[in-house]
Design a protein around this motif. Sequence first.
Motif, PDB file in Angstrom:
ATOM      1  N   THR A 127       0.826  -1.210   0.000  1.00 15.51           N
ATOM      2  CA  THR A 127       0.000   0.000   0.000  1.00 15.51           C
ATOM      3  C   THR A 127       0.858   1.258   0.000  1.00 15.51           C
ATOM      4  O   THR A 127       0.581   2.215  -0.741  1.00 15.51           O
ATOM      5  N   THR A 128       1.905   1.257   0.811  1.00 21.42           N
ATOM      6  CA  THR A 128       2.780   2.423   0.904  1.00 21.42           C
ATOM      7  C   THR A 128       3.532   2.665  -0.392  1.00 21.42           C
ATOM      8  O   THR A 128       3.583   3.784  -0.909  1.00 21.42           O
ATOM      9  N   VAL A 129       4.129   1.608  -0.930  1.00 17.78           N
ATOM     10  CA  VAL A 129       4.905   1.736  -2.169  1.00 17.78           C
ATOM     11  C   VAL A 129       4.012   2.181  -3.315  1.00 17.78           C
ATOM     12  O   VAL A 129       4.349   3.098  -4.068  1.00 17.78           O
ATOM     13  N   VAL A 138       8.155   9.822 -10.235  1.00 17.50           N
ATOM     14  CA  VAL A 138       9.581  10.013 -10.532  1.00 17.50           C
ATOM     15  C   VAL A 138      10.006   9.111 -11.689  1.00 17.50           C
ATOM     16  O   VAL A 138       9.698   7.921 -11.695  1.00 17.50           O
ATOM     17  N   GLN A 139      10.717   9.694 -12.640  1.00 16.47           N
ATOM     18  CA  GLN A 139      11.170   8.918 -13.796  1.00 16.47           C
ATOM     19  C   GLN A 139      12.316   7.980 -13.409  1.00 16.47           C
ATOM     20  O   GLN A 139      13.230   8.343 -12.681  1.00 16.47           O
ATOM     21  N   ARG A 140      12.263   6.761 -13.913  1.00 16.17           N
ATOM     22  CA  ARG A 140      13.332   5.809 -13.659  1.00 16.17           C
ATOM     23  C   ARG A 140      14.615   6.259 -14.372  1.00 16.17           C
ATOM     24  O   ARG A 140      14.543   6.943 -15.407  1.00 16.17           O
ATOM     25  N   PRO A 141      15.771   5.861 -13.852  1.00 15.60           N
ATOM     26  CA  PRO A 141      17.028   6.253 -14.513  1.00 15.60           C
ATOM     27  C   PRO A 141      17.164   5.719 -15.932  1.00 15.60           C
ATOM     28  O   PRO A 141      17.883   6.307 -16.747  1.00 15.60           O
ATOM     29  N   ASP A 142      16.480   4.625 -16.250  1.00 15.73           N
ATOM     30  CA  ASP A 142      16.542   4.104 -17.625  1.00 15.73           C
ATOM     31  C   ASP A 142      15.443   4.699 -18.499  1.00 15.73           C
ATOM     32  O   ASP A 142      15.227   4.230 -19.631  1.00 15.73           O
ATOM     33  N   ASN A 147       7.603   5.677 -12.395  1.00 13.54           N
ATOM     34  CA  ASN A 147       7.190   5.032 -11.140  1.00 13.54           C
ATOM     35  C   ASN A 147       8.415   4.544 -10.365  1.00 13.54           C
ATOM     36  O   ASN A 147       8.400   3.459  -9.787  1.00 13.54           O
ATOM     37  N   SER A 148       9.444   5.363 -10.347  1.00 15.27           N
ATOM     38  CA  SER A 148      10.718   4.934  -9.775  1.00 15.27           C
ATOM     39  C   SER A 148      10.739   4.959  -8.254  1.00 15.27           C
ATOM     40  O   SER A 148      11.364   4.101  -7.624  1.00 15.27           O
ATOM     41  N   GLU A 247       6.391  -2.973 -10.745  1.00 21.34           N
ATOM     42  CA  GLU A 247       5.715  -2.880 -12.027  1.00 21.34           C
ATOM     43  C   GLU A 247       4.404  -3.664 -12.034  1.00 21.34           C
ATOM     44  O   GLU A 247       3.400  -3.230 -12.557  1.00 21.34           O
ATOM     45  N   GLN A 248       4.450  -4.877 -11.457  1.00 22.04           N
ATOM     46  CA  GLN A 248       3.246  -5.688 -11.379  1.00 22.04           C
ATOM     47  C   GLN A 248       2.941  -6.006  -9.928  1.00 22.04           C
ATOM     48  O   GLN A 248       3.811  -5.963  -9.080  1.00 22.04           O
ATOM     49  N   PHE A 249       1.687  -6.340  -9.664  1.00 22.96           N
ATOM     50  CA  PHE A 249       1.336  -6.814  -8.344  1.00 22.96           C
ATOM     51  C   PHE A 249       0.506  -8.086  -8.483  1.00 22.96           C
ATOM     52  O   PHE A 249      -0.112  -8.347  -9.505  1.00 22.96           O
TER      53      PHE A 249
END
Length: 257
Positions: A127-129, A138-142, A147-148, A247-249
């Motif tokens: 839930t927190t994440v 936030v953009q991922r470094p790649d 969703n970084s 990415e997935q849950f």
Amino acid sequence: MIKKLILFLALFPFVLTAQDATTATDTIVKNDFSASKYHFKLKQVIIPSTLIAYGVIGLNNDDIKRLNADVRDEVLRNEHKERTIDDVTRFVPMLSVYALNLVGVEGEHNFKDRTIILTTSLLITFTTVRSLKAMTDVQRPDITAYNSFPSGHTATAFAGAEFLLQEYKDKSIWYGISGYVVATGTGLMRIYNNRHWLTDVAAGAGIGILSTKIAYWVYPFLKNRIFKDKKGEKQITAMVMPFYNGEQFGGGMVVRF
């Protein structure tokens, strides 16, 4: 600076497990909730809160953002192949608790009770994440997604590491240290694979640790009010364990008759 940071991360598991070393000789009597792990203490939240605060502050702090970029550049300076081992290692600490029980090394709680604690921890973590990812964007470094923050892999790994520590620190503190070593390695692999910034991993670690601590704090209430055993009745235990990898849950179910 980068070399010092790497050294700190290498020693990170020993720093984290040291906070519980003073209570490693505590003994837990079944259904006795007087032990320290079941009660809130300020010192228990200092490290995870600091990690979370560092990650949150880093969202808008230019110096920390530069450090994020420096770490990423240092990692990518030499060509390397992406490794997917972190997709597996994030689950190793929590599954180790069940594996150790299967081979006869008993932890603090039976199957039902430890599954209640783990499920509670994972629900809080998920839930927190999930909420923070949606809020921070936030953009991922790649540059593959926005969703970084924070790292779901790292949060899951550290939730499991704290779970392993609490269940087995009375047997040997090295069980907890080994779990934290695996969790730290998982976080480092997220950086190595260019999937997360340092701040993402730090916040994820703090969230995972704190989620498990909260799970132990609320466990007495859950045990006495919701999952209370009825004398003379055969108990069937069924627990759903959710997971989130950034990415997935999804989830898995364990049933014990």
